[in-house]
Scaffold this motif. Structure first.
Motif, mmCIF file in Angstrom:
data_model
loop_
_atom_site.group_PDB
_atom_site.id
_atom_site.type_symbol
_atom_site.label_atom_id
_atom_site.label_comp_id
_atom_site.label_asym_id
_atom_site.label_seq_id
_atom_site.Cartn_x
_atom_site.Cartn_y
_atom_site.Cartn_z
ATOM 1 N N ALA A 1 0.927 -1.108 0.079
ATOM 2 C CA ALA A 1 0.235 -0.010 -0.046
ATOM 3 C C ALA A 1 0.927 1.144 -0.012
ATOM 4 O O ALA A 1 1.593 1.496 0.831
ATOM 5 C CB ALA A 1 -0.792 -0.054 1.290
ATOM 6 N N LYS A 2 1.166 1.785 -1.142
ATOM 7 C CA LYS A 2 1.961 2.901 -1.289
ATOM 8 C C LYS A 2 1.435 4.250 -0.975
ATOM 9 O O LYS A 2 1.969 5.533 -1.123
ATOM 10 C CB LYS A 2 2.581 2.905 -2.788
ATOM 11 C CG LYS A 2 3.276 1.718 -3.063
ATOM 12 C CD LYS A 2 4.367 2.144 -4.116
ATOM 13 C CE LYS A 2 5.331 1.020 -4.257
ATOM 14 N NZ LYS A 2 6.459 1.231 -5.124
ATOM 15 N N ALA A 3 0.090 4.389 -0.721
ATOM 16 C CA ALA A 3 -0.435 5.822 -0.215
ATOM 17 C C ALA A 3 0.151 6.191 0.825
ATOM 18 O O ALA A 3 0.339 5.428 1.594
ATOM 19 C CB ALA A 3 -1.934 5.764 -0.267
ATOM 20 N N PRO A 4 0.607 7.401 1.202
ATOM 21 C CA PRO A 4 1.268 7.982 2.146
ATOM 22 C C PRO A 4 0.553 7.885 3.695
ATOM 23 O O PRO A 4 1.071 7.633 4.612
ATOM 24 C CB PRO A 4 1.597 9.159 2.154
ATOM 25 C CG PRO A 4 0.823 9.689 0.873
ATOM 26 C CD PRO A 4 0.253 8.529 0.218
ATOM 27 N N HIS A 5 -0.767 7.695 3.546
ATOM 28 C CA HIS A 5 -1.705 7.627 4.528
ATOM 29 C C HIS A 5 -2.320 6.122 4.960
ATOM 30 O O HIS A 5 -3.151 6.067 5.891
ATOM 31 C CB HIS A 5 -2.826 8.729 4.702
ATOM 32 C CG HIS A 5 -3.728 8.134 3.243
ATOM 33 N ND1 HIS A 5 -3.288 8.382 2.074
ATOM 34 C CD2 HIS A 5 -5.132 7.960 3.302
ATOM 35 C CE1 HIS A 5 -4.275 7.849 1.247
ATOM 36 N NE2 HIS A 5 -5.386 7.680 2.114
ATOM 37 N N SER A 6 -1.685 5.512 4.268
ATOM 38 C CA SER A 6 -2.230 3.890 4.407
ATOM 39 C C SER A 6 -2.138 3.332 5.853
ATOM 40 O O SER A 6 -3.253 2.662 6.428
ATOM 41 C CB SER A 6 -1.820 3.091 3.116
ATOM 42 O OG SER A 6 -0.438 2.734 3.257
ATOM 43 N N HIS A 7 -0.913 3.553 6.303
ATOM 44 C CA HIS A 7 -0.848 3.061 7.704
ATOM 45 C C HIS A 7 -1.600 3.675 8.784
ATOM 46 O O HIS A 7 -2.191 3.162 9.821
ATOM 47 C CB HIS A 7 0.920 3.102 8.287
ATOM 48 C CG HIS A 7 1.067 4.391 8.403
ATOM 49 N ND1 HIS A 7 1.386 5.472 7.325
ATOM 50 C CD2 HIS A 7 1.401 5.353 9.509
ATOM 51 C CE1 HIS A 7 1.899 6.456 7.817
ATOM 52 N NE2 HIS A 7 1.660 6.498 9.080
ATOM 53 N N LEU A 8 -2.086 4.875 8.385
ATOM 54 C CA LEU A 8 -2.964 5.629 9.303
ATOM 55 C C LEU A 8 -4.342 5.038 9.169
ATOM 56 O O LEU A 8 -5.025 5.046 10.427
ATOM 57 C CB LEU A 8 -3.121 7.174 9.142
ATOM 58 C CG LEU A 8 -1.704 7.829 9.354
ATOM 59 C CD1 LEU A 8 -2.036 9.202 8.565
ATOM 60 C CD2 LEU A 8 -1.565 7.877 10.525
ATOM 61 N N ILE A 9 -4.871 4.506 8.211
ATOM 62 C CA ILE A 9 -6.095 3.930 7.975
ATOM 63 C C ILE A 9 -6.245 2.691 8.583
ATOM 64 O O ILE A 9 -6.904 2.089 9.284
ATOM 65 C CB ILE A 9 -6.549 4.165 6.493
ATOM 66 C CG1 ILE A 9 -6.815 5.597 6.212
ATOM 67 C CG2 ILE A 9 -7.912 3.144 6.281
ATOM 68 C CD1 ILE A 9 -6.877 5.745 4.682
ATOM 69 N N GLU A 10 -5.196 1.778 8.201
ATOM 70 C CA GLU A 10 -5.047 0.323 8.676
ATOM 71 C C GLU A 10 -4.882 0.097 10.375
ATOM 72 O O GLU A 10 -5.529 -0.529 10.804
ATOM 73 C CB GLU A 10 -3.644 -0.143 8.094
ATOM 74 C CG GLU A 10 -3.297 -1.769 8.612
ATOM 75 C CD GLU A 10 -4.454 -2.649 7.981
ATOM 76 O OE1 GLU A 10 -4.700 -3.811 8.530
ATOM 77 O OE2 GLU A 10 -4.915 -2.629 6.850
ATOM 78 N N PHE A 11 -4.206 1.194 10.808
ATOM 79 C CA PHE A 11 -3.869 1.005 12.177
ATOM 80 C C PHE A 11 -4.657 2.138 13.081
ATOM 81 O O PHE A 11 -4.776 2.094 14.385
ATOM 82 C CB PHE A 11 -2.442 1.062 12.608
ATOM 83 C CG PHE A 11 -1.697 0.099 12.129
ATOM 84 C CD1 PHE A 11 -1.826 -1.360 12.238
ATOM 85 C CD2 PHE A 11 -0.830 0.387 11.039
ATOM 86 C CE1 PHE A 11 -0.940 -2.203 11.746
ATOM 87 C CE2 PHE A 11 0.016 -0.503 10.220
ATOM 88 C CZ PHE A 11 -0.192 -1.887 10.787
ATOM 89 N N GLY A 12 -5.209 3.198 12.360
ATOM 90 C CA GLY A 12 -5.927 4.520 13.208
ATOM 91 C C GLY A 12 -5.048 5.199 13.780
ATOM 92 O O GLY A 12 -3.696 4.891 13.656
ATOM 93 N N HIS A 13 -5.316 6.288 14.402
ATOM 94 C CA HIS A 13 -4.506 7.172 15.007
ATOM 95 C C HIS A 13 -5.140 7.860 16.034
ATOM 96 O O HIS A 13 -6.333 8.316 16.189
ATOM 97 C CB HIS A 13 -3.652 8.280 13.935
ATOM 98 C CG HIS A 13 -4.688 9.184 13.216
ATOM 99 N ND1 HIS A 13 -4.938 10.380 13.840
ATOM 100 C CD2 HIS A 13 -5.205 8.720 11.817
ATOM 101 C CE1 HIS A 13 -5.728 10.879 12.949
ATOM 102 N NE2 HIS A 13 -5.915 10.251 11.831
ATOM 103 N N ARG A 14 -4.195 8.322 16.967
ATOM 104 C CA ARG A 14 -4.489 9.401 18.228
ATOM 105 C C ARG A 14 -4.956 10.673 17.652
ATOM 106 O O ARG A 14 -4.467 11.096 16.911
ATOM 107 C CB ARG A 14 -3.810 9.247 19.263
ATOM 108 C CG ARG A 14 -3.372 8.009 19.929
ATOM 109 C CD ARG A 14 -2.467 8.189 21.063
ATOM 110 N NE ARG A 14 -1.063 8.796 20.593
ATOM 111 C CZ ARG A 14 -0.202 9.087 21.165
ATOM 112 N NH1 ARG A 14 -0.290 9.180 22.662
ATOM 113 N NH2 ARG A 14 1.012 9.637 20.593
ATOM 114 N N GLY A 15 -5.633 11.449 18.433
ATOM 115 C CA GLY A 15 -5.901 12.936 18.008
ATOM 116 C C GLY A 15 -4.670 13.716 18.258
ATOM 117 O O GLY A 15 -3.771 13.181 18.986
ATOM 118 N N GLY A 16 -4.677 14.871 17.939
ATOM 119 C CA GLY A 16 -3.525 15.583 18.153
ATOM 120 C C GLY A 16 -3.861 17.335 18.165
ATOM 121 O O GLY A 16 -5.017 17.671 18.050
#
Length: 149
Positions: free
Chosen positions: A78-93
Motif C-alpha cells: 500500500a503505497k499511499a502515504p496515509h495507508s498506515h493511518l487507515i490500517e492502524f488508526g491514530h490518536r488525536g492531536g
C-alpha cells in the motif's frame, strides 16, 4: 514512517517456497503460479476491503512478484502515504504554531491559535485480506507440491 503487516506462513509452507530449486521444473512452475495467483487474490481482497474516501488508498495498492528458479515471492504494498493511518488508526492531536502567533489555514482573514486533529479509528484492509487468503494459499501450495504424488 512505514508500517508493515507480515503474513506469518506455516513453517512447512515457508520451507516449501523458500527454496524451490529442489523441485522439478513442473512443480516449480506450479509453485510460481500459485504465488502469483494468491498475490493477486491478496491485492484484490485488500482493494475490496479498503476504506474508500477519494480512491487514493485503492490506487496505491500494488503487487510485485519475484519469481526465479531459486525462490518465488510476492508482495502487496500500500503505497499511499496515509495507508498506515487507515490500517492502524491514530490518536488525536493538537497543532500549535511554530515561530508565529497563529496558524493561517488559507482563508481570507482567518487565523487560528491552534488546530485540533480528531482521533480516527482503525479501518483495517490489509490484515483481513491476509487472514482471508492465507488458508487458500497454504492449501494451494500443498496441492502444487503433492500434485503428482
Amino acid at each position: 514512517m512505514a508500517k508493515f503487516i507480515r503474513a506469518n506462513l506455516e513453517e512447512c509452507t515457508y520451507k516449501a517456497i523458500s527454496d524451490i530449486s529442489k523441485y522439478d521444473d513442473e512443480t516449480k512452475r506450479r509453485l510460481q503460479n500459485v504465488v502469483r495467483d494468491k498475490t493477486d487474490a491478496l491485492a484484490d481482497a485488500a482493494i475490496k476491503n479498503a476504506h474508500v474516501h477519494t480512491g487514493n488508498l485503492m490506487a496505491g495498492i500494488q503487487r510485485e512478484y519475484d519469481l526465479t528458479p531459486e525462490h518465488a515471492t510476492g508482495k502487496v504494498i500500500a503505497k499511499a502515504p496515509h495507508s498506515h493511518l487507515i490500517e492502524f488508526g491514530h490518536r488525536g492531536g493538537l497543532v500549535l504554531p511554530i515561530r508565529k502567533k497563529a496558524l493561517a489555514p488559507g482563508g481570507d482573514g482567518w487565523f487560528m491559535s491552534h488546530a485540533v486533529i480528531p482521533a480516527q479509528p482503525a479501518h483495517p484492509f490489509m490484515q483481513p485480506a491476509v487472514n482471508q487468503v492465507q488458508p487458500e494459499f497454504d492449501a494451494a501450495l500443498k496441492e502444487a507440491i503433492d500434485h503428482d504424488t
